[in-house]
Write an enzyme that holds these catalytic residues in place. Structure first.
Site, PDB file in Angstrom:
ATOM      1  N   SER A  16       0.837  -1.201   0.000  1.00  0.00           N
ATOM      2  CA  SER A  16       0.000   0.000   0.000  1.00  0.00           C
ATOM      3  C   SER A  16       0.867   1.244   0.000  1.00  0.00           C
ATOM      4  CB  SER A  16      -0.901   0.021   1.243  1.00  0.00           C
ATOM      5  OG  SER A  16      -1.404   1.340   1.424  1.00  0.00           O
ATOM      6  N   HIS A  73      -1.361  -1.565  -3.945  1.00  0.00           N
ATOM      7  CA  HIS A  73      -2.636  -1.267  -3.298  1.00  0.00           C
ATOM      8  C   HIS A  73      -2.776   0.252  -3.150  1.00  0.00           C
ATOM      9  CE1 HIS A  73      -6.004  -2.443  -0.624  1.00  0.00           C
ATOM     10  NE2 HIS A  73      -5.648  -1.428   0.143  1.00  0.00           N
ATOM     11  N   ASP A  91      -5.078   3.241  -1.732  1.00  0.00           N
ATOM     12  CA  ASP A  91      -6.137   3.545  -0.774  1.00  0.00           C
ATOM     13  C   ASP A  91      -6.734   4.921  -1.032  1.00  0.00           C
ATOM     14  OD1 ASP A  91      -6.187   1.273   1.097  1.00  0.00           O
ATOM     15  OD2 ASP A  91      -4.112   1.848   1.532  1.00  0.00           O
ATOM     16  N   MET A 114      -9.449   7.667  -0.028  1.00  0.00           N
ATOM     17  CA  MET A 114     -10.279   8.037   1.131  1.00  0.00           C
ATOM     18  C   MET A 114     -10.935   9.389   0.894  1.00  0.00           C
ATOM     19  SD  MET A 114      -7.629   7.104   4.137  1.00  0.00           S
ATOM     20  CE  MET A 114      -6.771   5.527   4.187  1.00  0.00           C
ATOM     21  N   HIS A 142      -8.531   0.414  -3.549  1.00  0.00           N
ATOM     22  CA  HIS A 142      -9.415   0.211  -2.397  1.00  0.00           C
ATOM     23  C   HIS A 142     -10.146   1.523  -2.112  1.00  0.00           C
ATOM     24  CE1 HIS A 142      -9.522  -0.731   2.252  1.00  0.00           C
ATOM     25  NE2 HIS A 142     -10.721  -0.692   1.711  1.00  0.00           N
ATOM     26  N   MET A 163     -12.370   3.782  -0.110  1.00  0.00           N
ATOM     27  CA  MET A 163     -13.017   4.044   1.180  1.00  0.00           C
ATOM     28  C   MET A 163     -13.790   5.344   1.018  1.00  0.00           C
ATOM     29  SD  MET A 163      -9.851   2.810   3.531  1.00  0.00           S
ATOM     30  CE  MET A 163      -8.732   2.908   2.137  1.00  0.00           C
ATOM     31  N   MET A 170     -10.805  -6.276   6.270  1.00  0.00           N
ATOM     32  CA  MET A 170     -10.019  -5.277   6.991  1.00  0.00           C
ATOM     33  C   MET A 170      -9.589  -5.848   8.334  1.00  0.00           C
ATOM     34  SD  MET A 170      -9.778  -2.678   5.013  1.00  0.00           S
ATOM     35  CE  MET A 170      -8.793  -1.763   6.208  1.00  0.00           C
ATOM     36  N   ASP A 183      -6.127  -6.681   4.834  1.00  0.00           N
ATOM     37  CA  ASP A 183      -5.574  -5.329   4.772  1.00  0.00           C
ATOM     38  C   ASP A 183      -5.483  -4.709   6.161  1.00  0.00           C
ATOM     39  OD1 ASP A 183      -4.839  -2.759   4.076  1.00  0.00           O
ATOM     40  OD2 ASP A 183      -6.697  -2.287   3.010  1.00  0.00           O
ATOM     41  N   GLY A 184      -4.260  -4.428   6.593  1.00  0.00           N
ATOM     42  CA  GLY A 184      -4.047  -3.662   7.821  1.00  0.00           C
ATOM     43  C   GLY A 184      -3.194  -4.370   8.853  1.00  0.00           C
TER      44      GLY A 184
HETATM   45  C1  DX5 Z   1      -6.211   1.441   5.903  1.00  0.00           C
HETATM   46  C2  DX5 Z   1      -5.782   1.064   4.512  1.00  0.00           C
HETATM   47  C3  DX5 Z   1      -4.627   0.117   4.454  1.00  0.00           C
HETATM   48  C4  DX5 Z   1      -3.347   0.646   5.026  1.00  0.00           C
HETATM   49  C5  DX5 Z   1      -2.464  -0.507   5.383  1.00  0.00           C
HETATM   50  O1  DX5 Z   1      -7.369   2.175   5.832  1.00  0.00           O
HETATM   51  O2  DX5 Z   1      -6.859   0.449   3.846  1.00  0.00           O
HETATM   52  O3  DX5 Z   1      -4.438  -0.324   3.127  1.00  0.00           O
HETATM   53  O4  DX5 Z   1      -2.679   1.502   4.163  1.00  0.00           O
HETATM   54  O5  DX5 Z   1      -1.334  -0.008   6.016  1.00  0.00           O
HETATM   55  P1  DX5 Z   1      -0.491  -0.855   7.062  1.00  0.00           P
HETATM   56  O6  DX5 Z   1       0.029  -2.055   6.353  1.00  0.00           O
HETATM   57  O7  DX5 Z   1       0.564   0.114   7.459  1.00  0.00           O
HETATM   58  O8  DX5 Z   1      -1.407  -1.242   8.183  1.00  0.00           O
HETATM   59 ZN    ZN Z   2      -6.484  -0.572   1.892  1.00  0.00          ZN
END
Ligand code: DX5
Ligand code: ZN
Length: 212
Positions: free
Chosen positions: A4, A29, A31, A33, A62, A64, A133, A171-172
């Site tokens: 990510s 990946h 993200d 938001m 992804h 969000m 998640m 993820d996370g």
């Molecule tokens: C959180 C994201 C993740 C995040 C993961 O909202 O969806 O993709 O970037 O980061 P790490 O691996 O640092 O937890």
């Molecule tokens: Zn993500």
């Protein structure tokens, strides 16, 4: 492995993408938001479009964001290969997934850690990917929640039992230290932000997460 870029250095993003590709990542990946579905705002189509040039990784986007159905075409045009939406953010989940597939992308469906996994049942044959998640969405660098392991196993046995074709992504909070847990539970694609981009030796981190 799908690193990510949320944890990357955006001032040298192109270089960092080449590095993870050389180190053996197949996906990246991304993200997105919106400050509504999650508290933070990250980036959108212009960034994705600009890194698409010269990058052959699979773009695992992804979303969000609230009502992602509004932007499916735009993300396709920006270069997304897999487009994942949140169950909690869609008023019409089935139609959203249908539109994603119709526009030529793979459709992913995600739930937050607190959402009952059974809500996805009616949509499992409409999904190419289930994204579980293992942190509350919104920020990178959080601690992995062990409760996600049961959900991974749940979707993994469902897939075997019913012959679904989706693959399972987590993820996370995943890094070399706990990647074996999610792999053993049945995950097929691991997202890792901090564990890859904040590592001193990125290649070793990638190998550690892949378990090779
Ligand atoms: C959180 C994201 C993740 C995040 C993961 O909202 O969806 O993709 O970037 O980061 P790490 O691996 O640092 O937890
Ligand atoms: Zn993500």
């Amino acid at each position: 492995l799908s690193p990510s870029i949320l944890a990357a250095d955006f001032s040298i993003l192109g270089e960092q993408l080449r590095e993870i590709e050389d180190a053996g990542a197949e996906y990246v990946h991304l993200d997105v938001m919106d400050g509504l579905f999650v508290p933070s705002i990250s980036f959108g189509m212009p960034l994705i479009q600009s890194i698409r040039k010269g990058c052959s990784l699979v773009f695992d986007v992804h979303l969000m964001i609230e009502e992602p159905i509004r932007y499916i075409r735009e993300f396709r045009e920006a270069g997304a290969d897999i487009l994942t939406v949140h169950y909690e953010a869609c008023s019409d989940v089935r139609e959203t997934l249908r539109k994603i597939r119709q526009s030529g992308m793979k459709a992913g469906l995600s739930i937050k850690p607190g959402t009952d996994p059974s809500v996805l049942e009616p949509f499992l044959s409409d999904c190419d990917m289930i994204l579980l998640m293992s942190v509350e969405p919104g920020f990178g660098g959080q601690k992995f929640m062990d409760s996600s392991l049961d959900k991974i196993s749940y979707y993994s046995s469902k897939k075997a039992e019913c012959g679904y074709s989706y693959f399972i992504e987590v993820d996370g909070g995943v890094g070399a230290g706990n990647a074996h847990l999610v792999r053993d539970a049945g995950v097929e694609l691991i997202v890792a932000g901090s564990a890859v981009f904040k590592a001193a030796d990125r290649e070793a981190a990638i190998r550690g997460i892949k378990g090779i």
